[in-house]
Design an enzyme around this catalytic site. Structure first.
Site, PDB file in Angstrom:
ATOM      1  N   GLU A 112       0.833  -1.202   0.000  1.00  0.00           N
ATOM      2  CA  GLU A 112       0.000   0.000   0.000  1.00  0.00           C
ATOM      3  C   GLU A 112       0.868   1.253   0.000  1.00  0.00           C
ATOM      4  O   GLU A 112       1.992   1.241   0.508  1.00  0.00           O
ATOM      5  CB  GLU A 112      -0.890   0.022   1.249  1.00  0.00           C
ATOM      6  CG  GLU A 112      -2.171  -0.770   1.114  1.00  0.00           C
ATOM      7  CD  GLU A 112      -3.275   0.043   0.446  1.00  0.00           C
ATOM      8  OE1 GLU A 112      -2.964   0.999  -0.310  1.00  0.00           O
ATOM      9  OE2 GLU A 112      -4.450  -0.283   0.666  1.00  0.00           O
ATOM     10  N   ASP A 113       0.315   2.343  -0.538  1.00  0.00           N
ATOM     11  CA  ASP A 113       1.014   3.618  -0.479  1.00  0.00           C
ATOM     12  C   ASP A 113       0.797   4.302   0.865  1.00  0.00           C
ATOM     13  O   ASP A 113       1.734   4.787   1.483  1.00  0.00           O
ATOM     14  CB  ASP A 113       0.604   4.532  -1.639  1.00  0.00           C
ATOM     15  CG  ASP A 113      -0.910   4.771  -1.710  1.00  0.00           C
ATOM     16  OD1 ASP A 113      -1.673   4.025  -1.063  1.00  0.00           O
ATOM     17  OD2 ASP A 113      -1.331   5.694  -2.439  1.00  0.00           O
ATOM     18  N   ASP A 116      -4.913   5.248   5.807  1.00  0.00           N
ATOM     19  CA  ASP A 116      -5.560   6.417   6.382  1.00  0.00           C
ATOM     20  C   ASP A 116      -6.632   5.936   7.365  1.00  0.00           C
ATOM     21  O   ASP A 116      -6.320   5.520   8.473  1.00  0.00           O
ATOM     22  CB  ASP A 116      -6.145   7.244   5.225  1.00  0.00           C
ATOM     23  CG  ASP A 116      -6.569   8.634   5.634  1.00  0.00           C
ATOM     24  OD1 ASP A 116      -7.377   8.750   6.558  1.00  0.00           O
ATOM     25  OD2 ASP A 116      -6.111   9.612   5.020  1.00  0.00           O
ATOM     26  N   PHE A 165      -2.471  16.627   4.141  1.00  0.00           N
ATOM     27  CA  PHE A 165      -2.675  16.049   2.818  1.00  0.00           C
ATOM     28  C   PHE A 165      -1.320  15.889   2.135  1.00  0.00           C
ATOM     29  O   PHE A 165      -0.694  16.874   1.765  1.00  0.00           O
ATOM     30  CB  PHE A 165      -3.608  16.913   1.968  1.00  0.00           C
ATOM     31  CG  PHE A 165      -4.143  16.135   0.797  1.00  0.00           C
ATOM     32  CD1 PHE A 165      -3.442  16.083  -0.390  1.00  0.00           C
ATOM     33  CD2 PHE A 165      -5.321  15.412   0.915  1.00  0.00           C
ATOM     34  CE1 PHE A 165      -3.920  15.339  -1.465  1.00  0.00           C
ATOM     35  CE2 PHE A 165      -5.809  14.675  -0.157  1.00  0.00           C
ATOM     36  CZ  PHE A 165      -5.096  14.631  -1.344  1.00  0.00           C
ATOM     37  N   ARG A 178       1.831  12.601  -8.557  1.00  0.00           N
ATOM     38  CA  ARG A 178       2.409  11.285  -8.297  1.00  0.00           C
ATOM     39  C   ARG A 178       3.898  11.238  -8.628  1.00  0.00           C
ATOM     40  O   ARG A 178       4.635  10.451  -8.047  1.00  0.00           O
ATOM     41  CB  ARG A 178       1.694  10.210  -9.127  1.00  0.00           C
ATOM     42  CG  ARG A 178       0.238   9.994  -8.787  1.00  0.00           C
ATOM     43  CD  ARG A 178      -0.315   8.788  -9.547  1.00  0.00           C
ATOM     44  NE  ARG A 178      -1.763   8.719  -9.531  1.00  0.00           N
ATOM     45  CZ  ARG A 178      -2.487   8.205  -8.541  1.00  0.00           C
ATOM     46  NH1 ARG A 178      -1.881   7.724  -7.475  1.00  0.00           N
ATOM     47  NH2 ARG A 178      -3.810   8.166  -8.622  1.00  0.00           N
TER      48      ARG A 178
END
Length: 196
Positions: A112-113, A116, A165, A178
């Site tokens: 996973e990046d 959250d 963010f 990205r």
């Protein structure tokens, strides 16, 4: 640590101008990815390892991670949606592309990046456990624990980040940013017009 020089070469580039500050430098990321590769080598030596990348955010991370892993392994891809053009997960997970390879009897490592709220990961781990892998673990580049709404187990975490963010190194806002080589904090006026 803020690396102010990271934005200097492209001061005219809109992507770089939208970064409030650098949170994790490209060098810090590469050092940590190499360390994760070594740990994965040790845990999965002589095992049938399948890396599962959750698209699109993890594509940069998995590209570097698979090169840091020296043991034989295979890679597959899964696409989900829970954000759309929003800055927070909607909590509704949709599978846009399922795996090509079966995972029954294999050692699956979900890549996973960022974690959250945890809703997407909780859904995916339940989905994959029903497919009877020999083991199922999770490695995430970033963890945002203050946003967690679901209890989940992370086997490896690259970095914990604050509730801001973040973009870059695969992470986006509205499909942009990205390609930044570091993890940066997006200026609030970009995603909240009129907040300047």
């Amino acid at each position: 640590m803020v690396n102010e020089k990271a934005t200097e070469p492209c001061v005219q580039n809109q992507l770089y101008r939208d970064v409030e500050r650098v949170l994790i430098s490209a060098e810090e990321i590469q050092d940590r990815v190499r360390g994760l590769g070594r740990q994965i080598d040790e845990r999965y030596a002589d095992k049938d390892l399948l890396l599962i990348a959750v698209l699109k955010g993890s594509v940069v991370f998995i590209a570097d991670l698979m090169r840091a892993i020296t043991i034989p392994h295979e890679v597959d891809f899964l696409a989900t949606s829970s954000y759309g053009a929003y800055t927070a997960s909607t909590g509704i997970v949709r599978i846009l592309k399922d795996l090509n390879e079966p995972i029954a009897g294999r050692h699956a490592l979900l890549v996973e990046d960022i974690i959250d709220s945890g809703h997407t990961l909780a859904y995916l781990t339940q989905l994959f456990r029903a497919r009877n892998p020999a083991s199922l673990e999770v490695v995430t580049l970033l963890d945002k624990p203050t946003r967690r709404e679901v209890d989940i187990d992370l086997f490896w975490t690259g970095f914990s980040v604050p509730d801001e963010f973040v973009i870059g190194y695969g992470l986006d806002f509205n499909q942009k940013y990205r390609n930044l080589p570091y993890i940066g904090v997006l200026k609030s006026e970009v995603y909240q017009p009129g907040s300047e």
